[in-house]
Structure formats: structure tokens, C-alpha cells
Design a protein around this motif. Structure first.
Motif, PDB file in Angstrom:
ATOM      1  N   ARG A 124       0.828  -1.208   0.000  1.00 43.94           N
ATOM      2  CA  ARG A 124       0.000   0.000   0.000  1.00 43.94           C
ATOM      3  C   ARG A 124       0.862   1.259   0.000  1.00 43.94           C
ATOM      4  O   ARG A 124       0.519   2.253  -0.659  1.00 43.94           O
ATOM      5  CB  ARG A 124      -0.913  -0.024   1.230  1.00 43.94           C
ATOM      6  N   VAL A 125       1.986   1.210   0.698  1.00 45.09           N
ATOM      7  CA  VAL A 125       2.914   2.346   0.680  1.00 45.09           C
ATOM      8  C   VAL A 125       3.399   2.586  -0.748  1.00 45.09           C
ATOM      9  O   VAL A 125       3.451   3.726  -1.222  1.00 45.09           O
ATOM     10  CB  VAL A 125       4.106   2.089   1.621  1.00 45.09           C
ATOM     11  N   ALA A 126       3.755   1.518  -1.446  1.00 43.11           N
ATOM     12  CA  ALA A 126       4.208   1.659  -2.838  1.00 43.11           C
ATOM     13  C   ALA A 126       3.118   2.272  -3.711  1.00 43.11           C
ATOM     14  O   ALA A 126       3.387   3.136  -4.556  1.00 43.11           O
ATOM     15  CB  ALA A 126       4.626   0.290  -3.381  1.00 43.11           C
ATOM     16  N   GLU A 127       1.864   1.855  -3.505  1.00 41.74           N
ATOM     17  CA  GLU A 127       0.747   2.416  -4.279  1.00 41.74           C
ATOM     18  C   GLU A 127       0.594   3.908  -4.014  1.00 41.74           C
ATOM     19  O   GLU A 127       0.434   4.707  -4.943  1.00 41.74           O
ATOM     20  CB  GLU A 127      -0.553   1.700  -3.909  1.00 41.74           C
ATOM     21  N   LEU A 128       0.630   4.275  -2.737  1.00 45.10           N
ATOM     22  CA  LEU A 128       0.425   5.680  -2.382  1.00 45.10           C
ATOM     23  C   LEU A 128       1.579   6.553  -2.853  1.00 45.10           C
ATOM     24  O   LEU A 128       1.374   7.697  -3.268  1.00 45.10           O
ATOM     25  CB  LEU A 128       0.239   5.821  -0.866  1.00 45.10           C
ATOM     26  N   SER A 133       3.311  10.590  -6.505  1.00 39.97           N
ATOM     27  CA  SER A 133       4.213  11.041  -7.559  1.00 39.97           C
ATOM     28  C   SER A 133       3.428  11.477  -8.790  1.00 39.97           C
ATOM     29  O   SER A 133       3.713  12.522  -9.389  1.00 39.97           O
ATOM     30  CB  SER A 133       5.182   9.913  -7.919  1.00 39.97           C
ATOM     31  N   ALA A 134       2.402  10.681  -9.148  1.00 35.91           N
ATOM     32  CA  ALA A 134       1.567  11.049 -10.297  1.00 35.91           C
ATOM     33  C   ALA A 134       0.803  12.339 -10.025  1.00 35.91           C
ATOM     34  O   ALA A 134       0.666  13.200 -10.904  1.00 35.91           O
ATOM     35  CB  ALA A 134       0.596   9.912 -10.613  1.00 35.91           C
ATOM     36  N   GLU A 135       0.316  12.470  -8.787  1.00 36.69           N
ATOM     37  CA  GLU A 135      -0.418  13.687  -8.428  1.00 36.69           C
ATOM     38  C   GLU A 135       0.495  14.899  -8.472  1.00 36.69           C
ATOM     39  O   GLU A 135       0.098  15.971  -8.944  1.00 36.69           O
ATOM     40  CB  GLU A 135      -1.012  13.532  -7.029  1.00 36.69           C
ATOM     41  N   THR A 136       1.732  14.715  -7.992  1.00 34.93           N
ATOM     42  CA  THR A 136       2.698  15.809  -8.048  1.00 34.93           C
ATOM     43  C   THR A 136       2.976  16.211  -9.490  1.00 34.93           C
ATOM     44  O   THR A 136       3.062  17.398  -9.818  1.00 34.93           O
ATOM     45  CB  THR A 136       4.010  15.383  -7.360  1.00 34.93           C
ATOM     46  N   GLN A 142      -0.503  21.071 -14.188  1.00 33.12           N
ATOM     47  CA  GLN A 142      -1.599  22.024 -14.045  1.00 33.12           C
ATOM     48  C   GLN A 142      -1.074  23.415 -13.724  1.00 33.12           C
ATOM     49  O   GLN A 142      -1.594  24.424 -14.226  1.00 33.12           O
ATOM     50  CB  GLN A 142      -2.555  21.562 -12.942  1.00 33.12           C
ATOM     51  N   ALA A 143      -0.042  23.470 -12.884  1.00 35.88           N
ATOM     52  CA  ALA A 143       0.558  24.767 -12.556  1.00 35.88           C
ATOM     53  C   ALA A 143       1.138  25.426 -13.807  1.00 35.88           C
ATOM     54  O   ALA A 143       1.003  26.644 -14.001  1.00 35.88           O
ATOM     55  CB  ALA A 143       1.641  24.590 -11.495  1.00 35.88           C
TER      56      ALA A 143
END
Length: 362
Positions: A124-128, A133-136, A142-143
Motif C-alpha cells: 500500500r505504501v508503494a501504491e500511495l 508522484s503522479a499527483e505531483t 496544471q501549474a
């Protein structure tokens, strides 16, 4: 002294040997009995201390850690069943409560590095981490889009202001011409410099000199910027080499000015919308000409298709929108007033711009 017979001696020695053997056997039994409980007591004491740490823990985390340590040693005492009955449900609830965030999972692994849900926690840590990273990356993209959009908005604002400023500048320059009927060389120096010496180059024919500019800008429509193009021409009308009129003109020029001023689109095919745009451009023109041709001193009755007419001090100023169906161009015309004689002594008519000029020559 009584002497014992050999038979008696042999019997006595047998009894003594039996007694010694019996004593030795008894002592061995005592010794073995004493060692077994000692080992049992030592083992029970270690297990008890481990169990006692569970009971004395003051936080859930410390109790889970102590219970995990207790079970990992494989103790089989009477407290094992009680410890298992509490530990496994509590550990599962702790994992479920922790799995929603990296911080929670990191806390779980710190408390129970070898817990039953260690593998699930690490996965789960790897998923998050991957999701973060994808969200960043998405946030960064987006920025960048936001910065580009802000840059586009700023550029659009600059372009709209530039159109209004340039139109206003040329209207003032045309209004700076004090009289008509003279040669182009007699025009005000500021006008000559702007018309002849700044790009784009002006071109002249026998009947006109023309300078053509073009402006691009954008207005917001339905959440996005929509591009517009505004042609702007400055034309000197000539008669026998003399300047008889000056015009500021362009296709749908008044509609484009209205859009740049109000950020509201004007559908040029909609007659009502186009006239509303003309009215907004008219308000700007009135502000520009009022200092040199006030409404109170110079106003005269309108003649179709004029929307503004001022006449005084030998000059006439007219604002004329394009005809129905956008025939011709929107024009602001400054000319010699009706009845004013030219240098040749003939009455100079108020010129009307042709729909298309002869191709200019340098």
C-alpha cells in the motif's frame, strides 16, 4: 569381645550396602525433583515478564508491540490464548485505521515491523507513493497550464489595450490637422513622423496615401479566450495633391473596439448587437474629440448613416458605421467643412471612401 561369625559379617555388610544404595537413590530422586521445577520456574518467569509488559502498556501502540514480541517468542503458557484473542483483532483494526495515508502506514510499520499485515502495508505504501508522484506530476503540469493561461490572459489584456490605445492615438493625430486643402508636407510634424516614418510603411497613389495596421487580441467566451483580428487603416484623401480629408477606418472596427473595451463579443451578423457595439465605440470617440470639437459648440444634425457629426472651425468630423451586410468599413472622417473653399477656389465636397483603394505604390 564377641567375635562374629563370617556369616553374620557377610549379612551385616549386605545390609550396609543396601542402605548406602538406598540413600544414594533417594538423594538422586531429590536432586532430579529439585532441578525440574527450577527449569520450569525460570521459563515461566521469562514468559510472565513478557506478558506483564503487555498488561502494563499504557498506549495501544506499546501494547501491540509487546504482544507481538510475546507471540514471536513462541510462549505456550496459559497467557498465550488470551494474548492471541486480543492481539489479532486489535492489530487488524490498527492496520485498517492506518492504511489510508502514507503517514499512517509508516506508523504501522514502525510499531509492528514484522506484523501480520507488513506485506500489505508495504504494498500500500508503494501504491500511495506512486499515486502521490503522479499527483505531483499532474499538479506541476496544471501549474504550468495555469501559468500559461495567466500569461495568455495578461497578453490578451495587453493586446486589447494596445488596440484601443492605437486607435485613440491615431484619432488624436488626425484631429491635430488644423485645416485641410494644403499639401502633405504642411501636415503637423508629429502626424508626418507617425504616418511616414514608423512601420508599417505608408503607400500613396494619386488620390490617397494609406497606412494599414492590424491588431490581434482575444476576449473570453465560454471559459476560453477567442481570438479576434482588427484591421486599422489611416488614409489621407488627396485632390490635386492637396489633403482634403483624413480617415481612421477598418472592417468591423467599431465592433472590435467594443469587444476590446467591454470583453463582450459582438456578433457582426446581428444588426442589433452590432449597433450596440457601435454605441460603445461612439462613447470612446466622443471622449477623444470633445476637447477639440465640443458637442455644445460643434454639434450638427445627423445625416444617415452618421452616428456622430461635429462641424466647426472649418472642419467636419463624422463617424460612419459600415452599411447593412457590412458593406464598406467603419470610418471616422475628418475633412474640410461643407462650403469651405480649397486653395483652387472650388468648393471641396466631403469625400466618401471608395469600397476599395487602388493598389498603393511606394
Amino acid at each position: 569381645m564377641r567375635v562374629l561369625s563370617p556369616r553374620v559379617k557377610r549379612c551385616g555388610m549386605g545390609v550396609l550396602a543396601s542402605a548406602v544404595l538406598a540413600h544414594a537413590a533417594l538423594w538422586g530422586c531429590v536432586t532430579l525433583w529439585a532441578c525440574a521445577p527450577l527449569q520450569h520456574v525460570t521459563r515461566d518467569r521469562t514468559e510472565y515478564e513478557a506478558y506483564r509488559r503487555i498488561r502494563l502498556s499504557k498506549t495501544l501502540e506499546s501494547r501491540l508491540r509487546a504482544a507481538s514480541d510475546y507471540l514471536s517468542h513462541g510462549y505456550q503458557g496459559p497467557s498465550r490464548h488470551e494474548t492471541e484473542a486480543w492481539y489479532y483483532p486489535s492489530e487488524r483494526r490498527f492496520f485498517v485505521a492506518s492504511r489510508g495515508s502514507l503517514e499512517g502506514l509508516s506508523h504501522y510499520l514502525a510499531v509492528l515491523p514484522n506484523g501480520p499485515h507488513r506485506a500489505a502495508a508495504e504494498a500500500r505504501v508503494a501504491e500511495l507513493v506512486a499515486a502521490k508522484s503522479a499527483e505531483t506530476r499532474r499538479d506541476k503540469e496544471q501549474a504550468e497550464r495555469d501559468r500559461a493561461a495567466l500569461g495568455a490572459v495578461d497578453q490578451a489584456r495587453f493586446d486589447r489595450k494596445r488596440l484601443v490605445d492605437e486607435f485613440s492615438r491615431w484619432v488624436r493625430l488626425v484631429l491635430s490637422i488644423p485645416h485641410f486643402g494644403g499639401l502633405t508636407s504642411e501636415l503637423p510634424h508629429e502626424f508626418i513622423h507617425a504616418f511616414r516614418l514608423t512601420p508599417p510603411e505608408a503607400h500613396c497613389t494619386e488620390n490617397a496615401c494609406e497606412k494599414l495596421l492590424s491588431f490581434e487580441f482575444a476576449i473570453p467566451e465560454n471559459g476560453k479566450l477567442v481570438g479576434r483580428q482588427a484591421p486599422l487603416g489611416i488614409t489621407l484623401r488627396l485632390e490635386s495633391g492637396a489633403v482634403v480629408a483624413a480617415e481612421v477606418h477598418g472592417g468591423a472596427l467599431f465592433s472590435r473596439l467594443s469587444e476590446a473595451l467591454t470583453l463582450s463579443g459582438v456578433a457582426t451578423e446581428d444588426g442589433q448587437a452590432r449597433m450596440e457595439g457601435v454605441a460603445r465605440a461612439l462613447a470612446l470617440v466622443e471622449l477623444l474629440i470633445e476637447p477639440v470639437a465640443s458637442e455644445q459648440a460643434c454639434s450638427r444634425p445627423l445625416e444617415s448613416p452618421e452616428v456622430l457629426a461635429r462641424s466647426c472651425e472649418g472642419r467636419e468630423i463624422r463617424m460612419i458605421p459600415a452599411g447593412d451586410g457590412l458593406v464598406g468599413e467603419d470610418r471616422l472622417v475628418v475633412s474640410k467643412a461643407s462650403g469651405v473653399r480649397s486653395q483652387s477656389g472650388q468648393e471641396a465636397p466631403i469625400p466618401v471612401a471608395p469600397t476599395q483603394l487602388v493598389s498603393p505604390t511606394p
